[in-house]
Design an enzyme around this catalytic site. Structure first.
Site, PDB file in Angstrom:
ATOM      1  N   GLU A   1      34.660  41.818  73.437  1.00 43.55           N
ATOM      2  CA  GLU A   1      33.288  42.237  73.755  1.00 43.55           C
ATOM      3  C   GLU A   1      32.876  41.725  75.134  1.00 43.55           C
ATOM      4  O   GLU A   1      32.368  42.467  75.986  1.00 43.55           O
ATOM      5  CB  GLU A   1      32.295  41.673  72.714  1.00 43.55           C
ATOM      6  CG  GLU A   1      32.413  42.271  71.333  1.00 43.55           C
ATOM      7  CD  GLU A   1      33.397  41.531  70.431  1.00 43.55           C
ATOM      8  OE1 GLU A   1      34.292  40.828  70.954  1.00 43.55           O
ATOM      9  OE2 GLU A   1      33.275  41.675  69.201  1.00 43.55           O
TER      10      GLU A   1
ATOM     11  N   LYS B  72      34.590  30.933  75.967  1.00 42.91           N
ATOM     12  CA  LYS B  72      35.453  29.756  75.884  1.00 42.91           C
ATOM     13  C   LYS B  72      36.913  30.161  76.137  1.00 42.91           C
ATOM     14  O   LYS B  72      37.621  29.526  76.889  1.00 42.91           O
ATOM     15  CB  LYS B  72      35.273  29.108  74.508  1.00 42.91           C
ATOM     16  CG  LYS B  72      36.040  27.835  74.340  1.00 42.91           C
ATOM     17  CD  LYS B  72      35.725  27.194  73.005  1.00 42.91           C
ATOM     18  CE  LYS B  72      36.817  26.207  72.651  1.00 42.91           C
ATOM     19  NZ  LYS B  72      36.643  25.617  71.338  1.00 42.91           N
TER      20      LYS B  72
ATOM     21  N   HIS C 211       4.548  38.512  55.068  1.00 46.45           N
ATOM     22  CA  HIS C 211       4.175  39.909  54.815  1.00 46.45           C
ATOM     23  C   HIS C 211       5.406  40.790  54.656  1.00 46.45           C
ATOM     24  O   HIS C 211       5.318  42.010  54.773  1.00 46.45           O
ATOM     25  CB  HIS C 211       3.295  40.426  55.957  1.00 46.45           C
ATOM     26  CG  HIS C 211       2.001  39.676  56.052  1.00 46.45           C
ATOM     27  ND1 HIS C 211       0.871  40.055  55.378  1.00 46.45           N
ATOM     28  CD2 HIS C 211       1.683  38.532  56.703  1.00 46.45           C
ATOM     29  CE1 HIS C 211      -0.102  39.196  55.625  1.00 46.45           C
ATOM     30  NE2 HIS C 211       0.365  38.253  56.428  1.00 46.45           N
TER      31      HIS C 211
ATOM     32  N   LYS D 217      39.182  41.425  63.882  1.00 47.72           N
ATOM     33  CA  LYS D 217      39.496  41.610  65.310  1.00 47.72           C
ATOM     34  C   LYS D 217      40.853  42.275  65.455  1.00 47.72           C
ATOM     35  O   LYS D 217      41.026  43.198  66.253  1.00 47.72           O
ATOM     36  CB  LYS D 217      39.596  40.241  66.009  1.00 47.72           C
ATOM     37  CG  LYS D 217      38.295  39.574  66.361  1.00 47.72           C
ATOM     38  CD  LYS D 217      38.634  38.401  67.293  1.00 47.72           C
ATOM     39  CE  LYS D 217      37.587  37.327  67.264  1.00 47.72           C
ATOM     40  NZ  LYS D 217      37.986  36.119  67.953  1.00 47.72           N
TER      41      LYS D 217
ATOM     42  N   GLY E 213      32.779  26.839  69.929  1.00 42.85           N
ATOM     43  CA  GLY E 213      31.845  27.802  70.506  1.00 42.85           C
ATOM     44  C   GLY E 213      30.437  27.671  69.949  1.00 42.85           C
ATOM     45  O   GLY E 213      29.449  27.647  70.682  1.00 42.85           O
ATOM     46  N   ARG E 214      30.322  27.544  68.634  1.00 47.73           N
ATOM     47  CA  ARG E 214      28.989  27.517  68.025  1.00 47.73           C
ATOM     48  C   ARG E 214      28.260  26.188  68.223  1.00 47.73           C
ATOM     49  O   ARG E 214      27.115  26.038  67.791  1.00 47.73           O
ATOM     50  CB  ARG E 214      29.078  27.896  66.544  1.00 47.73           C
ATOM     51  CG  ARG E 214      30.056  27.067  65.731  1.00 47.73           C
ATOM     52  CD  ARG E 214      30.290  27.710  64.365  1.00 47.73           C
ATOM     53  NE  ARG E 214      31.307  27.052  63.569  1.00 47.73           N
ATOM     54  CZ  ARG E 214      32.626  27.281  63.674  1.00 47.73           C
ATOM     55  NH1 ARG E 214      33.069  28.131  64.561  1.00 47.73           N
ATOM     56  NH2 ARG E 214      33.479  26.652  62.891  1.00 47.73           N
TER      57      ARG E 214
ATOM     58  N   GLU F  96      29.682  30.287  59.824  1.00 48.19           N
ATOM     59  CA  GLU F  96      31.023  30.296  60.415  1.00 48.19           C
ATOM     60  C   GLU F  96      31.711  28.943  60.155  1.00 48.19           C
ATOM     61  O   GLU F  96      32.930  28.864  60.051  1.00 48.19           O
ATOM     62  CB  GLU F  96      30.953  30.577  61.927  1.00 48.19           C
ATOM     63  CG  GLU F  96      32.282  30.955  62.534  1.00 48.19           C
ATOM     64  CD  GLU F  96      32.176  31.578  63.928  1.00 48.19           C
ATOM     65  OE1 GLU F  96      32.111  32.822  64.043  1.00 48.19           O
ATOM     66  OE2 GLU F  96      32.142  30.820  64.915  1.00 48.19           O
TER      67      GLU F  96
HETATM   68  O1  F6P Z   1      33.481  35.009  66.385  1.00 46.43           O
HETATM   69  C1  F6P Z   1      34.516  34.122  66.649  1.00 46.43           C
HETATM   70  C2  F6P Z   1      34.286  33.334  67.902  1.00 46.43           C
HETATM   71  O2  F6P Z   1      35.473  32.670  68.210  1.00 46.43           O
HETATM   72  C3  F6P Z   1      33.134  32.354  67.813  1.00 46.43           C
HETATM   73  O3  F6P Z   1      33.457  31.187  67.167  1.00 46.43           O
HETATM   74  C4  F6P Z   1      32.806  32.189  69.248  1.00 46.43           C
HETATM   75  O4  F6P Z   1      31.560  31.585  69.394  1.00 46.43           O
HETATM   76  C5  F6P Z   1      32.868  33.618  69.718  1.00 46.43           C
HETATM   77  O5  F6P Z   1      33.954  34.164  69.008  1.00 46.43           O
HETATM   78  C6  F6P Z   1      33.025  33.832  71.199  1.00 46.43           C
HETATM   79  O6  F6P Z   1      34.218  33.272  71.683  1.00 46.43           O
HETATM   80  P1  F6P Z   1      34.466  33.041  73.214  1.00 46.43           P
HETATM   81  O7  F6P Z   1      33.446  32.084  73.723  1.00 46.43           O
HETATM   82  O8  F6P Z   1      35.856  32.503  73.325  1.00 46.43           O
HETATM   83  O9  F6P Z   1      34.326  34.367  73.917  1.00 46.43           O
END
Ligand code: F6P
Length: 543
Positions: free
Chosen positions: A213, A207, A384, A512, A267-268, A353
Site C-alpha cells: 500500500e 518500517k 445516540h 497479503k 510498527g504499532r 494485532e
Molecule cells: O499490518 C501489518 C503491519 O506489519 C503492521 O504491523 C504495520 O504497522 C504495518 O503493517 C505497516 O508496516 P510498515 O511500516 O513496514 O509499512
C-alpha cells in the site's frame, strides 16, 4: 531472559477466580454494601484519576486477579520488557518502544549496545528538521515554504501519527497534515486534490519499506509531483522513515532526508520514534517531546507502582476477568472529547494485532479466550448510536470512559453538558432503572393503567453494566503520551497472563500473500485455482 511459559489455567489463582465468578453480586449490591467502594477501587496518579469501582469485582476478586498476575510471572516479565531482552521471540527482537522516550542518561542495551544515544541523535534530527520546515527555512524545490505535509504509511505507520495529530489539533501550527494510507486510488486522489505540489512535503513511513500500500501510494505521489515540478523536485519534497535504507535511496530520497527506525520497535508502538515526524511537524518538536515525556512518566509508574496501585496492571486484570471468567467478547472505549476521535481505531491495531493470538508461548493451541475486540466512538455521539445495545442489549460490554476536567477552549457551558453526560452514562449503566421506578415515573406522567402495564417491561434498565472512568485534568501532549503508554502496558500485561507473544503479527501475512497472487492473475490473465466463491468473484470483477 525470555518470557515465562505459564499456562494461566493451571495456576491456583485461575481456579479461585473461576469459583468467585460463580458467586457474583450485582454492581448495585456491591455499591449498597458500603460507602468506601469508590475510594477502595480508584487510583490517583499525576493528573489521572482512575475509578474502576463500577466493575464487577470485590476485594477477594481483586486479590485473586493480583495473584494471577504474580503467578504469571509479571514482575520478571516486566524487567525483561524494559531491559531489552528478546521478548518478541518469534521475530527474535527486543521490544523497546520505552527506550524511545527514556531519559537521556538511561542505559538500555540491545546486543550489548546502549541504544539511548542513537535515540537522542534521531530526536535531535527530528527537532532540527521540523523547526526548519515550520519556520519556512527549509524550502520546497520552487523556493516556497511548505504549507502541507502528506504522511504516506499504513497500520502503525499511519494510525499513531494520525490519531495523535488529530488529538493535538488545539496545539497545532499552520502546517496542514494529511494522511494517505489506503491503497485505494480514490483515497490517494482525494488527498492529492487538496494539496499544491509546490508547497507539499511527503513523508513516506514504512518500517520495512516493502508494504504494498505504502509503496504504491508513494510511487503515485512521486509521479504526481514529477509531472508538476520535474524529477529534480523529488529530493526536496520527499523524506522517509524506515529501517530499510537501501530501498529508500533506491526510491530517490536523499540521505539527509532519511530518518532511521530500529527493528526493536514494533510498527504499532512506533509513534514515539521518527514515525512521529508528522506529529512533530504538526505541533512542533517541543510538544512532541512533551508527548514522549508523558509516556516516560507512565513507564515509570508501570515499572514501579505496587501492582494494586498500578493503572495498566489493574486495567489489564479487569480485561482478563471479563474476557476469561464472565464471557465478555469485546470492550468499548468511549472518549468524551472529539479530539480523541481516532483513539478507538488506534487501539484496535495496538490491542487486536498484539493479542489476537491462539497459540501460546509453548507453541500449543490455547484453551481459553485471548485478545478482546475493541471498538468505540466519542461520547456524546455514541450515546445516540450504539448505547442502546450497551444499556438494554444482551451482551456484556465493559467500557472505558475517558474524560477531561478542563475544556481546551474553555467553553464551560458546553463542557458541563459534555461531562454531565459522561458521569450520567456510567451511573445509568451501573444503577439501571427498576420496574418500580419505571411504574412510578409513568404514574407521575398520568399514564393510563393498561397502557402503562404494556410499556413497563420495555422501559426497565437492569443496570449492572461495568465501566471504568478515567478522569484526567486536561488533554495535553504530556497527558496524551501517558494515556497511550498506559494502553501499551495494559497490552503487555494481558499478553503475559495469556501466555502469548504480543509483539509479532503473523496473522496479517496470509491475506497479503493471496492478494499478491490474485494481483498477478489480474495483470497476466493467468488463472490459479481458488475456491468456487473466490473464482466467481474475480471473474465478475474482471468481466
Ligand atoms: O499490518 C501489518 C503491519 O506489519 C503492521 O504491523 C504495520 O504497522 C504495518 O503493517 C505497516 O508496516 P510498515 O511500516 O513496514 O509499512
Amino acid at each position: 531472559m525470555s518470557l515465562p511459559k505459564i499456562n494461566p489455567t493451571l495456576t491456583s489463582s485461575w481456579n479461585k477466580l473461576a469459583q468467585l465468578a460463580k458467586d457474583l453480586k450485582t454492581l448495585q449490591n456491591y455499591f449498597a454494601d458500603g460507602t468506601s467502594r469508590a475510594q477502595q477501587f480508584s487510583i490517583t496518579w499525576e493528573s489521572f484519576f482512575v475509578d474502576y469501582s463500577k466493575n464487577q469485582i470485590d476485594k477477594d476478586i481483586q486479590a485473586a486477579l493480583l495473584g494471577l498476575v504474580k503467578e504469571s510471572g509479571l514482575e520478571d516479565a516486566r524487567k525483561a520488557y524494559f531491559s531489552g531482552d528478546t521478548i518478541n521471540q518469534t521475530e527474535g527482537r527486543a521490544v523497546l518502544h520505552t527506550a524511545l522516550r527514556a531519559k537521556e542518561d538511561a542505559d538500555i542495551r540491545v546486543n550489548g549496545e546502549n541504544v539511548v544515544p542513537k535515540v537522542y541523535a534521531v530526536r535531535a534530527k527530528i527537532k532540527a528538521f521540523t523547526n526548519a520546515i515550520i519556520a519556512g527555512e527549509q524550502k520546497s524545490s520552487t523556493g516556497q515554504a511548505f504549507t502541507d505535509v502528506v504522511n504516506i504509511g499504513i497500520g502503525g505507520s499511519d494510525l499513531g501519527p494520525a490519531m495523535i495529530t488529530e488529538a493535538l489539533t488545539y496545539y497545532k501550527n499552520h502546517l496542514n497534515v494529511h494522511f494517505m494510507s489506503n491503497v485505494d486510488g480514490d483515497h490517494v486522489m482525494e488527498v492529492l486534490k487538496k494539496v499544491n505540489p509546490a508547497s507539499t512535503l511527503f513523508v513516506v513511513v514504512s518500517k520495512t519499506f516493502t508494504t504494498q500500500e505504502t509503496l504504491s501510494n508513494a510511487i503515485t505521489a512521486k509521479k504526481w509531483l514529477v509531472e508538476a515540478l520535474g524529477e529534480n523536485a523529488v529530493a526536496d519534497h520527499f523524506v522517509a522513515v524506515s529501517t530499510n535504507l537501501a530501498a529508500i535511496y533506491a526510491f530517490g530520497i536523499q540521505s539527509k532526508n532519511v530518518f532511521p527506525m530500529n527493528d526493536w520497535v514494533g510498527g504499532r508502538f512506533s509513534l514515539w520514534s521518527a514515525v512521529g515526524l508528522p506529529i512533530a511537524l504538526a505541533v512542533g518538536p517541543d510538544n512532541f517531546e512533551a508527548l514522549l515525556d508523558g509516556a516516560n512518566q507512565m513507564d515509570g509508574h508501570f515499572a514501579s507502582a505496587p501492582l494494586e496501585d498500578n493503572i495498566p496492571v489493574m486495567l489489564a486484570l479487569l480485561t482478563v476477568w471479563y474476557n476469561n471468567f464472565l464471557g465478555a467478547q469485546s470492550e468499548a472505549v468511549i472518549p468524551y472529547t472529539q479530539y480523541l476521535n481516532r483513539l478507538p481505531a488506534y487501539l484496535q491495531q495496538g490491542i487486536m494485532e498484539s493479542n489476537g493470538k491462539s497459540v501460546d508461548r509453548a507453541g500449543k493451541a490455547v484453551s481459553y479466550n485471548t485478545g478482546n475486540i475493541i471498538w468505540g466512538e466519542p461520547g456524546t455521539n455514541s450515546q445516540h448510536a450504539f448505547f442502546q445495545l450497551i444499556h438494554q442489549g444482551t451482551k456484556l460490554i465493559p467500557a472505558h470512559f475517558i474524560g477531561f476536567s478542563t475544556a481546551l477552549h474553555g467553553n464551560k457551558d458546553h463542557h458541563d453538558k459534555l461531562m454531565a453526560n459522561f458521569f450520567a452514562q456510567t451511573e445509568a449503566l451501573m444503577s439501571g432503572k427498576t420496574e418500580e421506578q419505571v411504574r412510578e415515573e409513568l404514574i407521575q406522567k398520568g399514564m393510563d393503567k393498561t397502557e402503562m402495564e404494556h410499556l413497563v417491561p420495555f422501559k426497565i434498565f437492569t443496570g449492572n453494566k461495568p465501566t471504568t472512568t478515567l478522569l484526567i485534568d486536561k488533554l495535553t501532549p504530556n497527558t496524551l503520551g501517558a494515556l497511550v503508554a498506559m494502553y501499551e502496558h495494559k497490552i503487555f500485561v494481558e499478553g503475559v497472563v495469556w501466555n502469548i507473544y504480543s509483539y509479532d503479527q503473523w496473522g496479517v501475512e496470509l491475506g497479503k500473500q493471496l492478494a499478491s497472487v490474485i494481483l498477478d492473475e489480474m495483470d497476466n490473465s493467468t488463472s490459479i485455482k481458488h475456491d468456487s466463491s473466490t473464482t466467481q468473484l474475480i471473474a465478475r470483477y474482471k468481466s
